[in-house]
Design a protein around this motif. Structure first.
Motif, PDB file in Angstrom:
ATOM      1  N   ASN A 148      16.862  55.605  -9.332  1.00 14.07           N
ATOM      2  CA  ASN A 148      16.798  54.840 -10.566  1.00 14.07           C
ATOM      3  C   ASN A 148      16.554  55.776 -11.748  1.00 14.07           C
ATOM      4  O   ASN A 148      15.979  56.863 -11.589  1.00 14.07           O
ATOM      5  CB  ASN A 148      15.693  53.787 -10.484  1.00 14.07           C
ATOM      6  N   MET A 149      16.970  55.361 -12.933  1.00  8.96           N
ATOM      7  CA  MET A 149      16.900  56.223 -14.108  1.00  8.96           C
ATOM      8  C   MET A 149      15.474  56.676 -14.415  1.00  8.96           C
ATOM      9  O   MET A 149      15.256  57.796 -14.874  1.00  8.96           O
ATOM     10  CB  MET A 149      17.505  55.504 -15.319  1.00  8.96           C
ATOM     11  N   GLU A 150      14.501  55.805 -14.164  1.00  5.68           N
ATOM     12  CA  GLU A 150      13.111  56.137 -14.502  1.00  5.68           C
ATOM     13  C   GLU A 150      12.388  56.883 -13.390  1.00  5.68           C
ATOM     14  O   GLU A 150      11.198  57.210 -13.503  1.00  5.68           O
ATOM     15  CB  GLU A 150      12.336  54.864 -14.829  1.00  5.68           C
ATOM     16  N   TYR A 185      13.908  64.453  -9.104  1.00  2.86           N
ATOM     17  CA  TYR A 185      14.937  65.221  -9.779  1.00  2.86           C
ATOM     18  C   TYR A 185      15.614  66.246  -8.878  1.00  2.86           C
ATOM     19  O   TYR A 185      16.591  66.867  -9.278  1.00  2.86           O
ATOM     20  CB  TYR A 185      14.345  65.933 -11.000  1.00  2.86           C
ATOM     21  N   SER A 210      17.800  49.447  -6.495  1.00  4.67           N
ATOM     22  CA  SER A 210      17.512  48.864  -7.809  1.00  4.67           C
ATOM     23  C   SER A 210      16.313  47.931  -7.777  1.00  4.67           C
ATOM     24  O   SER A 210      15.585  47.797  -8.764  1.00  4.67           O
ATOM     25  CB  SER A 210      18.750  48.118  -8.338  1.00  4.67           C
ATOM     26  N   LYS A 259      22.951  51.640 -14.030  1.00  2.00           N
ATOM     27  CA  LYS A 259      22.865  53.090 -14.092  1.00  2.00           C
ATOM     28  C   LYS A 259      21.880  53.629 -13.068  1.00  2.00           C
ATOM     29  O   LYS A 259      20.728  53.210 -13.030  1.00  2.00           O
ATOM     30  CB  LYS A 259      22.449  53.542 -15.496  1.00  2.00           C
ATOM     31  N   ARG A 312      20.743  57.622 -11.468  1.00  5.33           N
ATOM     32  CA  ARG A 312      20.834  59.039 -11.775  1.00  5.33           C
ATOM     33  C   ARG A 312      21.145  59.798 -10.485  1.00  5.33           C
ATOM     34  O   ARG A 312      20.398  59.715  -9.512  1.00  5.33           O
ATOM     35  CB  ARG A 312      19.526  59.537 -12.410  1.00  5.33           C
TER      36      ARG A 312
END
Length: 263
Positions: A119-121, A125, A175, A199, A201
């Motif tokens: 998820n984007m948040e 990484y 999600s 979206k 990542r």
């Protein structure tokens, strides 16, 4: 392009796909087993099978003198369905890597990156950040094998692996927070994001780059896989593969670098 997931896909057993591409009367049939995996295989708004693999298969087998007929299968059952000749081949963004001796293969006809998406948040990484996390994958896929084998030194100990039979379920598991990350083909993840305006990542570092092929039963001695490999090479050289792939995803050339694949 919106991919429509037909309700019949969620029933039990095998489902035949209506396919307007296949109108070559009198040709012998090749039965292709696949599942729902945009942009490779899915059903359009008219109820016809479509996608990269569907178009490639239709054209390739037409050149070989066959009419391609597509049926929906539970992907877990592909090996048994090949063995009892319910299907002639399994074609659906199928990674050859690590399975070279399990089937007779045609290909590779294109390459694909297996990647991790979050998820984007998310605070994930890198692959290293997956330590103690829960990952969603589809059963019997390369990502499942990678995480279960624990042989890739880049991947730390995760908390759990959720293996789902239906590929399309891995996305809502991420999600909705049931999983911290998912792993699948990059092209399929990007297609899902486009279709549903959501979206994720995608981590920069891939799990691996794989060659996609067409699987025939190990004991299938008809030699179709050899002829199909030649035809797919012909389609790549005459530009047909690029033309088909470009209708679904950008930068088709980077998926056609099969000559240098594995070297």
């Amino acid at each position: 392009m919106l991919s429509i997931y037909a309700a019949s896909f969620y029933g039990c057993g095998k489902k035949e796909w209506s396919d307007s591409h296949n109108n070559e009367a009198g040709l012998p049939e090749i039965v292709i087993g696949s599942d729902n995996y945009p942009p490779y295989n899915y059903v359009d708004t008219d109820g016809n099978a479509t996608g990269i693999d569907v178009e490639l298969a239709t054209e390739a087998f037409k050149r070989m003198g066959y009419k391609a007929r597509f049926i929906y299968i539970d992907w877990e059952d592909k090996k048994n369905l090949l063995a009892d000749r319910t299907i002639d081949c399994a074609w659906g963004s199928f990674s050859m890597d690590g399975r070279e001796n399990e089937y007779r293969w045609a290909g590779p006809y294109m390459t694909s990156r297996q990647v991790v998406a979050v998820n984007m948040e998310s605070d994930i990484y890198s692959l290293e950040d997956l330590e103690g996390k829960t990952i969603a994958v589809q059963t019997t896929t390369r990502p499942e094998k990678i995480f279960l084998s624990k042989t890739d030194e880049r991947i730390p100990a995760i908390r759990s692996l959720i293996a789902l039979q239906k590929r399309e379920l891995i996305y809502p598991f991420l999600s909705k927070g049931y999983a911290d990350a998912l792993a699948a083909h990059e092209t399929a993840i990007r297609q899902y994001m486009e279709d549903y305006n959501i979206k994720f990542r995608i981590l920069d570092e891939p799990l691996e780059t794989v060659g996609l092929g067409v699987a025939f039963d190990k004991n299938d001695d008809r030699g179709i896989e050899k002829q199909l490999t030649e035809i797919l090479n012909q389609m790549r050289n005459d530009g047909t593969e690029k033309k088909i792939i470009s209708r679904y995803i950008p930068d088709a050339d980077k998926y056609l670098e099969v000559d240098s694949y594995g070297k």
